[in-house]
Scaffold this motif. Structure first.
Motif, PDB file in Angstrom:
ATOM      1  N   ILE A  43       0.832  -1.209   0.000  1.00 17.17           N
ATOM      2  CA  ILE A  43       0.000   0.000   0.000  1.00 17.17           C
ATOM      3  C   ILE A  43       0.864   1.256   0.000  1.00 17.17           C
ATOM      4  N   THR A  44       1.903   1.284   0.842  1.00 19.79           N
ATOM      5  CA  THR A  44       2.724   2.496   0.934  1.00 19.79           C
ATOM      6  C   THR A  44       3.550   2.720  -0.324  1.00 19.79           C
ATOM      7  N   VAL A  45       4.010   1.651  -0.951  1.00 17.05           N
ATOM      8  CA  VAL A  45       4.774   1.812  -2.195  1.00 17.05           C
ATOM      9  C   VAL A  45       3.849   2.258  -3.318  1.00 17.05           C
ATOM     10  N   GLN A  46       2.704   1.614  -3.442  1.00 13.93           N
ATOM     11  CA  GLN A  46       1.788   1.938  -4.536  1.00 13.93           C
ATOM     12  C   GLN A  46       1.137   3.310  -4.354  1.00 13.93           C
ATOM     13  N   ALA A  47       1.013   3.795  -3.133  1.00 19.39           N
ATOM     14  CA  ALA A  47       0.394   5.099  -2.890  1.00 19.39           C
ATOM     15  C   ALA A  47       1.277   6.247  -3.355  1.00 19.39           C
ATOM     16  N   ASN A  48       2.556   5.994  -3.481  1.00 24.15           N
ATOM     17  CA  ASN A  48       3.493   7.018  -3.927  1.00 24.15           C
ATOM     18  C   ASN A  48       3.742   6.802  -5.416  1.00 24.15           C
ATOM     19  N   GLU A  49       3.262   7.716  -6.221  1.00 19.11           N
ATOM     20  CA  GLU A  49       3.345   7.511  -7.669  1.00 19.11           C
ATOM     21  C   GLU A  49       4.781   7.426  -8.200  1.00 19.11           C
ATOM     22  N   CYS A  87      13.030  -5.058   9.297  1.00 19.00           N
ATOM     23  CA  CYS A  87      13.336  -4.408   8.010  1.00 19.00           C
ATOM     24  C   CYS A  87      12.063  -3.983   7.290  1.00 19.00           C
ATOM     25  N   MET A  88      11.041  -4.821   7.366  1.00 14.03           N
ATOM     26  CA  MET A  88       9.777  -4.472   6.715  1.00 14.03           C
ATOM     27  C   MET A  88       9.136  -3.260   7.383  1.00 14.03           C
ATOM     28  N   VAL A  89       9.142  -3.223   8.698  1.00  9.82           N
ATOM     29  CA  VAL A  89       8.565  -2.079   9.412  1.00  9.82           C
ATOM     30  C   VAL A  89       9.324  -0.803   9.062  1.00  9.82           C
ATOM     31  N   LEU A  90      10.641  -0.868   9.021  1.00  5.26           N
ATOM     32  CA  LEU A  90      11.433   0.313   8.656  1.00  5.26           C
ATOM     33  C   LEU A  90      11.154   0.744   7.217  1.00  5.26           C
ATOM     34  N   ALA A  91      10.979  -0.207   6.317  1.00  6.08           N
ATOM     35  CA  ALA A  91      10.653   0.128   4.921  1.00  6.08           C
ATOM     36  C   ALA A  91       9.277   0.784   4.829  1.00  6.08           C
ATOM     37  N   ILE A  92       8.334   0.298   5.607  1.00  2.00           N
ATOM     38  CA  ILE A  92       6.995   0.908   5.627  1.00  2.00           C
ATOM     39  C   ILE A  92       7.080   2.340   6.145  1.00  2.00           C
ATOM     40  N   ILE A  93       7.844   2.546   7.214  1.00  2.00           N
ATOM     41  CA  ILE A  93       8.010   3.903   7.756  1.00  2.00           C
ATOM     42  C   ILE A  93       8.642   4.811   6.705  1.00  2.00           C
ATOM     43  N   TYR A  94       9.652   4.318   6.017  1.00  2.00           N
ATOM     44  CA  TYR A  94      10.333   5.120   4.988  1.00  2.00           C
ATOM     45  C   TYR A  94       9.365   5.508   3.868  1.00  2.00           C
ATOM     46  N   HIS A  95       8.632   4.537   3.353  1.00  3.29           N
ATOM     47  CA  HIS A  95       7.709   4.841   2.254  1.00  3.29           C
ATOM     48  C   HIS A  95       6.549   5.719   2.713  1.00  3.29           C
ATOM     49  N   THR A  96       6.141   5.574   3.951  1.00  3.06           N
ATOM     50  CA  THR A  96       5.094   6.448   4.488  1.00  3.06           C
ATOM     51  C   THR A  96       5.624   7.870   4.634  1.00  3.06           C
ATOM     52  N   TYR A  97       6.879   8.001   5.033  1.00  5.49           N
ATOM     53  CA  TYR A  97       7.486   9.323   5.129  1.00  5.49           C
ATOM     54  C   TYR A  97       7.492  10.010   3.755  1.00  5.49           C
ATOM     55  N   LYS A  98       7.789   9.242   2.718  1.00 11.80           N
ATOM     56  CA  LYS A  98       7.809   9.826   1.371  1.00 11.80           C
ATOM     57  C   LYS A  98       6.442  10.374   0.980  1.00 11.80           C
ATOM     58  N   ILE A  99       5.389   9.763   1.494  1.00 13.19           N
ATOM     59  CA  ILE A  99       4.035  10.256   1.245  1.00 13.19           C
ATOM     60  C   ILE A  99       3.740  11.444   2.170  1.00 13.19           C
TER      61      ILE A  99
END
Length: 168
Positions: A43-49, A87-99
């Protein structure tokens, strides 16, 4: 809808583990955590175009299936689970930050609310791990009475439930 199902499945898995304290209960708890994280990552990756990836769902499904097989075939898999999950939680936080960074610097009510949700989500999960789960696991064998009074593991579950709800 899938994100809420993921949160619900983690709750059921956690209930089954803590209610039975069996290896199968632990597997249901930990695997649900991985699957829900895969959903949140998607969701977080796909939400960021700028990072949307068309084949990501297939890659994550293959990863989830492979992880499940490795989980059941590898003795003492828990450290691998913790590392992958972290690692997955940190990646989710990173991609959420980008949004969420689109809301930084704006002063309207919506932006302020989005910033608060981001910071709660981004700090409660790692904070729960670092200040509740890890200390309890490290100190419980030698300080059982104190750990029983603090109930850090229960508070860890509260913090790590608030976090994904803020992401949704």
């Amino acid at each position: 809808l899938l994100a809420w199902f993921g949160i619900h499945s983690v709750g059921v898995g956690t209930f089954l583990f803590h209610g039975t304290l069996t290896p199968m209960g632990q597997a249901l708890d930990e695997l649900c955590m991985i699957y829900a994280s895969l959903v949140f990552f998607y969701i977080t990756v796909q939400a960021n175009e700028t990072t949307a990836a068309p084949g990501l769902m297939l890659v994550l499904a293959v990863f989830g299936a492979s992880f499940t097989v490795a989980y059941f075939l590898t003795p003492a898999f828990f450290p691998v689970f913790v590392a992958v999950y972290a690692c997955m939680v940190l990646a989710i936080i990173y991609h959420t930050y980008k949004i969420a960074k689109d809301y930084f610097g704006k002063e309207d009510a919506t932006s302020a609310w989005q910033r608060r949700l981001f910071w709660v989500a981004a700090t409660f999960y790692p904070g729960g791990f670092l200040f509740m789960w890890a200390p309890e696991n490290l100190l419980c064998p030698s300080h059982q009475a104190v750990m029983r009074q603090l109930n850090l593991h229960a508070w860890f579950h509260v913090a790590t439930t608030i976090s994904p709800c803020c992401y949704v």
